[in-house]
Design a protein around this motif. Sequence first.
Motif, PDB file in Angstrom:
ATOM      1  N   ASP A  46      -2.098  11.519 -17.637  1.00  0.00           N
ATOM      2  CA  ASP A  46      -2.456  10.123 -17.773  1.00  0.00           C
ATOM      3  C   ASP A  46      -1.625   8.809 -18.846  1.00  0.00           C
ATOM      4  O   ASP A  46      -1.735   9.067 -20.092  1.00  0.00           O
ATOM      5  CB  ASP A  46      -3.451   9.332 -17.234  1.00  0.00           C
ATOM      6  N   ASN A  81      -2.153   5.529 -13.123  1.00  0.00           N
ATOM      7  CA  ASN A  81      -2.790   4.928 -11.362  1.00  0.00           C
ATOM      8  C   ASN A  81      -1.898   3.024 -11.462  1.00  0.00           C
ATOM      9  O   ASN A  81      -2.262   2.251 -10.855  1.00  0.00           O
ATOM     10  CB  ASN A  81      -3.925   4.874 -11.053  1.00  0.00           C
ATOM     11  N   GLY A  83       0.325  -0.107 -10.993  1.00  0.00           N
ATOM     12  CA  GLY A  83       1.003   0.107 -10.447  1.00  0.00           C
ATOM     13  C   GLY A  83       2.506  -1.419 -10.926  1.00  0.00           C
ATOM     14  O   GLY A  83       2.615  -1.608  -9.649  1.00  0.00           O
ATOM     15  N   CYS A 111       1.426   5.071  -9.607  1.00  0.00           N
ATOM     16  CA  CYS A 111       1.505   5.331  -8.369  1.00  0.00           C
ATOM     17  C   CYS A 111       1.911   4.480  -6.950  1.00  0.00           C
ATOM     18  O   CYS A 111       1.238   5.388  -6.242  1.00  0.00           O
ATOM     19  CB  CYS A 111      -0.621   4.132  -8.154  1.00  0.00           C
ATOM     20  N   HIS A 112       2.536   4.107  -6.891  1.00  0.00           N
ATOM     21  CA  HIS A 112       3.896   3.466  -5.608  1.00  0.00           C
ATOM     22  C   HIS A 112       4.847   4.855  -6.352  1.00  0.00           C
ATOM     23  O   HIS A 112       5.647   4.268  -5.093  1.00  0.00           O
ATOM     24  CB  HIS A 112       3.913   1.847  -5.731  1.00  0.00           C
ATOM     25  N   ALA A 233      -1.938   2.409  -2.706  1.00  0.00           N
ATOM     26  CA  ALA A 233      -1.370   3.393  -3.873  1.00  0.00           C
ATOM     27  C   ALA A 233      -1.941   3.133  -5.816  1.00  0.00           C
ATOM     28  O   ALA A 233      -1.894   4.575  -5.697  1.00  0.00           O
ATOM     29  CB  ALA A 233      -0.177   2.403  -4.361  1.00  0.00           C
ATOM     30  N   ASN A 234      -3.321   2.445  -5.394  1.00  0.00           N
ATOM     31  CA  ASN A 234      -4.194   2.756  -6.634  1.00  0.00           C
ATOM     32  C   ASN A 234      -5.261   3.342  -5.720  1.00  0.00           C
ATOM     33  O   ASN A 234      -6.238   1.829  -6.172  1.00  0.00           O
ATOM     34  CB  ASN A 234      -4.067   2.360  -7.598  1.00  0.00           C
ATOM     35  N   ASP A 236      -8.199   4.037  -7.212  1.00  0.00           N
ATOM     36  CA  ASP A 236      -9.597   3.927  -8.178  1.00  0.00           C
ATOM     37  C   ASP A 236     -10.363   3.004  -7.688  1.00  0.00           C
ATOM     38  O   ASP A 236      -9.367   1.478  -8.043  1.00  0.00           O
ATOM     39  CB  ASP A 236      -9.044   4.369  -9.425  1.00  0.00           C
ATOM     40  N   GLY A 275      -1.521   7.244  -4.996  1.00  0.00           N
ATOM     41  CA  GLY A 275      -1.539   7.725  -6.640  1.00  0.00           C
ATOM     42  C   GLY A 275      -2.770   7.983  -6.306  1.00  0.00           C
ATOM     43  O   GLY A 275      -3.054   9.506  -5.411  1.00  0.00           O
ATOM     44  N   LYS A 276      -3.176   9.224  -7.555  1.00  0.00           N
ATOM     45  CA  LYS A 276      -4.390  10.314  -7.971  1.00  0.00           C
ATOM     46  C   LYS A 276      -5.310   9.240  -7.575  1.00  0.00           C
ATOM     47  O   LYS A 276      -5.909   8.281  -7.508  1.00  0.00           O
ATOM     48  CB  LYS A 276      -4.185  10.138  -9.598  1.00  0.00           C
ATOM     49  N   ALA A 281       0.816  12.283  -4.886  1.00  0.00           N
ATOM     50  CA  ALA A 281       0.810  11.661  -6.411  1.00  0.00           C
ATOM     51  C   ALA A 281       1.081  13.340  -7.324  1.00  0.00           C
ATOM     52  O   ALA A 281       2.206  13.232  -7.557  1.00  0.00           O
ATOM     53  CB  ALA A 281      -0.038  10.985  -6.774  1.00  0.00           C
ATOM     54  N   SER A 306     -10.299  10.864 -10.526  1.00  0.00           N
ATOM     55  CA  SER A 306      -8.737  10.439 -10.218  1.00  0.00           C
ATOM     56  C   SER A 306      -8.110  11.801 -10.837  1.00  0.00           C
ATOM     57  O   SER A 306      -7.180  12.075  -9.459  1.00  0.00           O
ATOM     58  CB  SER A 306      -8.194   9.165 -10.737  1.00  0.00           C
TER      59      SER A 306
END
Length: 360
Positions: A46, A81, A83, A111-112, A233-234, A236, A275-276, A281, A306
């Motif tokens: 990460d 994550n 984007g 993330c995408h 995408a994300n 989180d 994403g995560k 992912a 994540s």
Amino acid sequence: MVSLKLQRRPADKIAKTFEQQEEEIDSLLQQDITIINRTDFGVILDLDGVLVKGNERIARSNEAYSLLHSVLGNNLIMMTNSGRGVPEYKANTIKRITGLNTIAPERLFLCHSPIRLLIEQGFNGVACITGECCPYEIAEHHGLRAISTEDIKLLYPDLCPLDPVVDRTVDDIPYNIKETGEKIEAVFMVNDTSKFFDIQIIVDILLTDGDVYGARVHKHGYSGPQKVKLYVANPDLHYKGTHSENRMTVGSFMRCVEAIWNQYTDKPLEWEGLGKPCSLAYENCSSAIGNIDPKRLYMVGDNPESDIRGGNAAGMNTILVRTGCYTEDMELDEGSTPTIIVDDLYAAVEYIFEQECVKQ
């Protein structure tokens, strides 16, 4: 030639000024280091909260990254994550903050990034794409035919009369769905937005069969399938910047959309993360490393929900660092409990090298 060597340091010596850190890294990188290129294990790293925090680099992270890269080469993958933009943009941002020249866009997954997998698997419809940072550049990068929420407002001004578009014309729209009559098959939230009325456009699309200006299909009592797919995408809820408290991100925006959706229909909103911690992912990153047993892969991250949950689900070793989102008062369940918790990326590298018998 010199041998690759990690120097163990007591915890009270971890903190350094950036000037001291730069001197150490410059000294290390100016030596003719033996490139080991181990191919029997890999690391997925990460970035935010591990290597950098906002526009600041984290102490000892540059040195740790350089050591990992020297040992693993292409078996070191970065997965974030974030984007905002395409991989080249994120790589250049990290290079500017850290001074590291070995951040390769082709080894960096945003993330995408799994959008490309979806297209390879057969998705070829028109999508609505939302996010303030270059949505059309992201769509073109992945080969996605898309129209932005802003351009939908431009085509149908009465959808959001309080948020008129004044800086574009209809001629600027790459896929004019009003002319072609094409329906929107999916909505992609690719990065953050501060546009409140994007919620209106997204909910309008999701409640219909893809005709943004058509009649709503989803109402209270409707039990049929959701016609338009939603990809986040994300997922989180938050991330760690330079502020003392975590900051909201795309997952928070999606929860706002979900809350409004629930006011119109009894059916739970269906969505899929890219994403995560979502499986797409990790599938994306694992395929980039090659045929390595997940038990020989290490996910290093700062977010239990994540980085760690996703890595655990993929069967990887998981390493949680204390330099980002994670705090000691967080409650970890079985899925978010890492293999080990360490102070920072440097300590994570020490652990990985010890497990993989890299000479120290």
